[in-house]
Design an enzyme around this catalytic site. Structure first.
Site, PDB file in Angstrom:
ATOM      1  N   HIS A   1      24.247   9.413  62.628  1.00 42.53           N
ATOM      2  CA  HIS A   1      23.440   9.503  61.434  1.00 42.53           C
ATOM      3  C   HIS A   1      23.123  10.485  60.391  1.00 42.53           C
ATOM      4  O   HIS A   1      23.813  12.115  60.143  1.00 42.53           O
ATOM      5  CB  HIS A   1      22.708   8.332  61.618  1.00 42.53           C
ATOM      6  CG  HIS A   1      23.366   7.504  62.041  1.00 42.53           C
ATOM      7  ND1 HIS A   1      24.172   6.729  62.245  1.00 42.53           N
ATOM      8  CD2 HIS A   1      22.274   6.856  63.691  1.00 42.53           C
ATOM      9  CE1 HIS A   1      24.271   5.644  63.164  1.00 42.53           C
ATOM     10  NE2 HIS A   1      24.095   5.478  63.695  1.00 42.53           N
TER      11      HIS A   1
ATOM     12  N   LYS B   1      27.837  -4.564  63.894  1.00 43.61           N
ATOM     13  CA  LYS B   1      28.590  -3.547  63.720  1.00 43.61           C
ATOM     14  C   LYS B   1      29.031  -2.421  65.475  1.00 43.61           C
ATOM     15  O   LYS B   1      27.959  -2.518  66.098  1.00 43.61           O
ATOM     16  CB  LYS B   1      27.606  -2.609  62.781  1.00 43.61           C
ATOM     17  CG  LYS B   1      27.816  -0.973  62.899  1.00 43.61           C
ATOM     18  CD  LYS B   1      29.251  -0.923  62.515  1.00 43.61           C
ATOM     19  CE  LYS B   1      29.229   0.524  61.391  1.00 43.61           C
ATOM     20  NZ  LYS B   1      28.325   1.328  60.566  1.00 43.61           N
TER      21      LYS B   1
ATOM     22  N   SER C   1      30.461   0.736  67.862  1.00 42.74           N
ATOM     23  CA  SER C   1      30.749   2.159  67.660  1.00 42.74           C
ATOM     24  C   SER C   1      32.753   1.873  67.797  1.00 42.74           C
ATOM     25  O   SER C   1      32.612   1.512  68.619  1.00 42.74           O
ATOM     26  CB  SER C   1      30.501   3.598  68.711  1.00 42.74           C
ATOM     27  OG  SER C   1      28.724   3.183  68.929  1.00 42.74           O
TER      28      SER C   1
ATOM     29  N   ALA D   1      30.031   9.001  68.944  1.00 43.52           N
ATOM     30  CA  ALA D   1      30.247   9.688  69.531  1.00 43.52           C
ATOM     31  C   ALA D   1      30.003  10.981  70.892  1.00 43.52           C
ATOM     32  O   ALA D   1      30.493  12.080  71.305  1.00 43.52           O
ATOM     33  CB  ALA D   1      28.549  10.230  69.099  1.00 43.52           C
TER      34      ALA D   1
END
EC number: 4.1.99.29
Length: 263
Positions: free
Chosen positions: A146, A53, A55, A108
């Protein structure tokens, strides 16, 4: 034995429960690591894992060695990172400020770079340290991800900006946060089997939510049932089951904007 690395967040543990517990047709052997998203980005950048996983902000840097899978992504509407502070701050107020971020390679941080044109002082820290640091005045503001978006008010913090809302208004795209990648040198049949099994795993989780909840609780930073359920409801959606053309277009747009920003 293949190496898999995912986050301990409820959306990942929800999606992967069936695959990791023999509830799908996949029979490959996996050595699984749970890590913070910035650590996952580092593992992928350094090529230490087979499935990971990551970004979407870091995907352009690894796409020559990893391919993006159709299943498992966190992407959608109304689910973007938030900038929070002890009091309300405008876009102009945020310029030049010390802002805690959950890692330089996170989506982010990239969105904040785009929003402020890079005009701020980033202070890197693990995502669950950001709200306490912001509340204590160690930084001027914090960029949260999150399940923190459901609990920041408990720390006496206010929302300064929703970067997801900004992105959606600017582009019309869903916000691409993170996805699952596989090494390009893996057998294509193995990668396809893993991708199909992850789709089946997501379907299994939706049909057995009470069973899956126990596994999620083992790993979640915020273990309240309501927080976990809201997290899954927000981050596990139709795009998680399959990116499709609309999801991939959003990812490409993010990469193009990042390339222009960074010259």
């Amino acid at each position: 034995m293949h190496k898999l690395a995912i986050s301990p967040c409820p959306n990942d543990t929800f999606a992967f429960y069936g695959l990791l517990h023999g509830k799908t047709a996949y029979r490959g052997r996996l050595e699984t690591t749970f890590a913070d998203i910035e650590e996952l980005n580092r593992l992928c950048l350094e090529g230490h894992v087979d499935f990971c996983k990551i970004s979407f902000g870091v995907y352009p840097a690894v796409q020559d060695r990893y391919r993006l899978l159709e299943a498992g992504s966190a992407l959608g509407f109304g689910c973007g990172p938030l900038v929070v502070a002890r009091h309300e701050l405008s876009r102009a107020d945020l310029a030049g400020k010390r802002i805690a971020i959950p890692g330089r390679h996170t989506t982010a941080a990239l969105l904040l770079d785009l929003y402020l044109d890079g005009d701020y002082q980033p202070v890197e820290m693990v995502f669950d340290r950001i709200m306490p640091a912001c509340a204590a005045g160690e930084v001027d503001a914090g960029l949260i991800i999150h399940e923190s978006r459901f609990t920041y008010d408990r720390h006496g913090l206010s929302r300064a900006v929703d970067l997801g809302e900004w992105w959606e208004h600017e582009t019309g795209h869903p916000i691409p946060l993170g996805g699952i990648v596989a090494r390009r040198d893996l057998d294509p049949a193995e990668t396809a089997a893993f991708d199909a099994a992850l789709t089946a795993s997501i379907d299994y989780a939706h049909a057995h939510d009470a069973e899956v909840e126990r596994f999620m609780r083992l790993h979640a930073a915020e273990i309240e049932r309501d927080v976990m359920q809201r997290h899954v409801a927000l981050y596990v959606n139709a795009f998680t089951r399959g990116l499709g053309a609309r999801g991939r277009a959003a990812i490409e747009d993010l990469a193009e904007r990042a390339a222009k920003l960074r010259g």
